[in-house]
Structure formats: C-alpha cells, structure tokens
Design a protein around this motif. Structure first.
Motif, PDB file in Angstrom:
ATOM      1  N   LEU A 239       0.741  -1.044   0.034  1.00 28.09           N
ATOM      2  CA  LEU A 239       0.139   0.053   0.077  1.00 28.09           C
ATOM      3  C   LEU A 239       0.798   1.271   0.033  1.00 28.09           C
ATOM      4  CD1 LEU A 239      -2.761   1.572   0.320  1.00 28.09           C
ATOM      5  CD2 LEU A 239      -2.424   1.201   2.869  1.00 28.09           C
TER       6      LEU A 239
ATOM      7  N   VAL B 104       3.548  -0.693   4.048  1.00 31.16           N
ATOM      8  CA  VAL B 104       2.595   0.655   3.954  1.00 31.16           C
ATOM      9  C   VAL B 104       3.508   1.638   3.676  1.00 31.16           C
ATOM     10  CG1 VAL B 104       0.840   2.235   4.725  1.00 31.16           C
ATOM     11  CG2 VAL B 104       0.673  -0.125   5.296  1.00 31.16           C
TER      12      VAL B 104
ATOM     13  N   ALA C  86      -3.923  -1.974   7.419  1.00 32.63           N
ATOM     14  CA  ALA C  86      -3.067  -2.750   6.586  1.00 32.63           C
ATOM     15  C   ALA C  86      -2.718  -4.284   7.093  1.00 32.63           C
ATOM     16  CB  ALA C  86      -1.893  -1.609   6.147  1.00 32.63           C
TER      17      ALA C  86
ATOM     18  N   TYR D 250      -0.862  -6.494   3.806  1.00 31.07           N
ATOM     19  CA  TYR D 250      -0.010  -5.829   3.030  1.00 31.07           C
ATOM     20  C   TYR D 250       1.255  -6.171   3.610  1.00 31.07           C
ATOM     21  CZ  TYR D 250      -3.669  -3.126   0.798  1.00 31.07           C
ATOM     22  OH  TYR D 250      -4.708  -2.583   0.045  1.00 31.07           O
TER      23      TYR D 250
END
Length: 171
Positions: A48, A88, A80, A85
C-alpha cells in the motif's frame, strides 16, 4: 448495441505482486481492500502506497495536523496489517493540495520500480460526481492520475527519472 451479460463466475487471475496507491489513509478501505485481502489470502504480495498522511482530515480547525497525521498513519498501519499488506509507504505529500506533478510521479515511480508489481490499483481519476450524489475528492483524482502516469510511461521508461535507473531502479 447488445450488451454482453456479465460472467457468472469470477475470473481466476490474480497478480503475484500488486500495489494499491491512494491519496489518504483509509482510502484503500473504501476501495480495493476486499480484493487486496482476497488476493493476499490466495498468495499474492500486496503493498500500500499512501500519498499523504491525512493531516487535513478533521473538521476542527484547532486540530494539531502533526498529531492527526501520526494518528491516521497508525490507524492505516493497523488496517493494513489486517488486510495483510507486506508494507505501507507514506509519501508525506500535502494533504488537500495533492497535485499530479513531477515530484509526486517520481516518488511513485521509485516505489513501483522498487516493488515491481504485476498490477497497480488506484482511484479512477475521471470520476468527479458519483451516481449517489457524492463528489470525488480532488486529492483522490490527483492520486489516481499520478498513479496512471507513473505506471505508463514513466516506470517503464529508463529516460524518465534516469537517476533512478542509474541508482539500480531501472524500468
């Protein structure tokens, strides 16, 4: 013109690596978070990239923008982690004044060339008015078109930001 009916089953394609580019913390949760979580659960690696820290995202003018940015980044990191993910990245661009200009595109190209995603998801930059009467935030439109311009032609062209290629971040 006859419209083709929608498929009855979802397609099976998913990227090995994908990047989501948004304007603000929490934008991805209003957009592709379900797709991102599904792909990650199926084995994709997602990253992200958030263009701002959301430091203008409050209604009280007495709000400390630095404290708000820290809070919103912390909340985004927690969200996140739930999605899955791998990282970030915050680009710390000006909230409320995001512009599709060379400095933002260079930052995005750096992230794209570093992570090397198979797919990039971003806000549709052409939507101004939503069917429900909402208005697409100017920062969302700027992040969306900057993402498009960073993917093509910038990230694939060694002559765009050649210092990145010389530093090992080639197309």
């Amino acid at each position: 013109m006859t419209r083709k009916p929608p498929p009855t089953t979802p397609h099976a394609w998913r990227p090995g690596r994908f990047m989501v580019i948004t304007a603000h913390p929490d934008d991805s949760e209003f957009g592709p978070a379900g797709t991102a979580a599904t792909w990650i659960d199926a084995g994709s690696v997602g990253r992200l990239v958030v263009c701002t820290s959301g430091d203008q995202g409050a209604d009280d003018p007495a709000t400390d923008p630095l404290a708000l940015a820290a809070l919103r980044e912390s909340e985004q990191r927690a969200a996140a982690a739930i999605i899955g993910y791998d990282d970030v990245v915050f680009l710390h661009q000006p909230d409320g004044a995001l512009a599709n200009e060379l400095p933002l595109r260079e930052l995005l190209v750096r992230e794209i060339r570093t992570f090397r995603p198979d797919a990039v998801l971003a806000t549709d930059p052409e939507v101004v008015f939503y069917r429900d009467g909402g208005i697409n935030h100017a920062d969302h439109r700027a992040a969306g078109i900057a993402a498009v311009d960073a993917v093509y032609p910038a990230a694939r062209n060694a002559m765009t930001f050649p210092w990145l290629a010389r530093d090992g971040l080639g197309p």
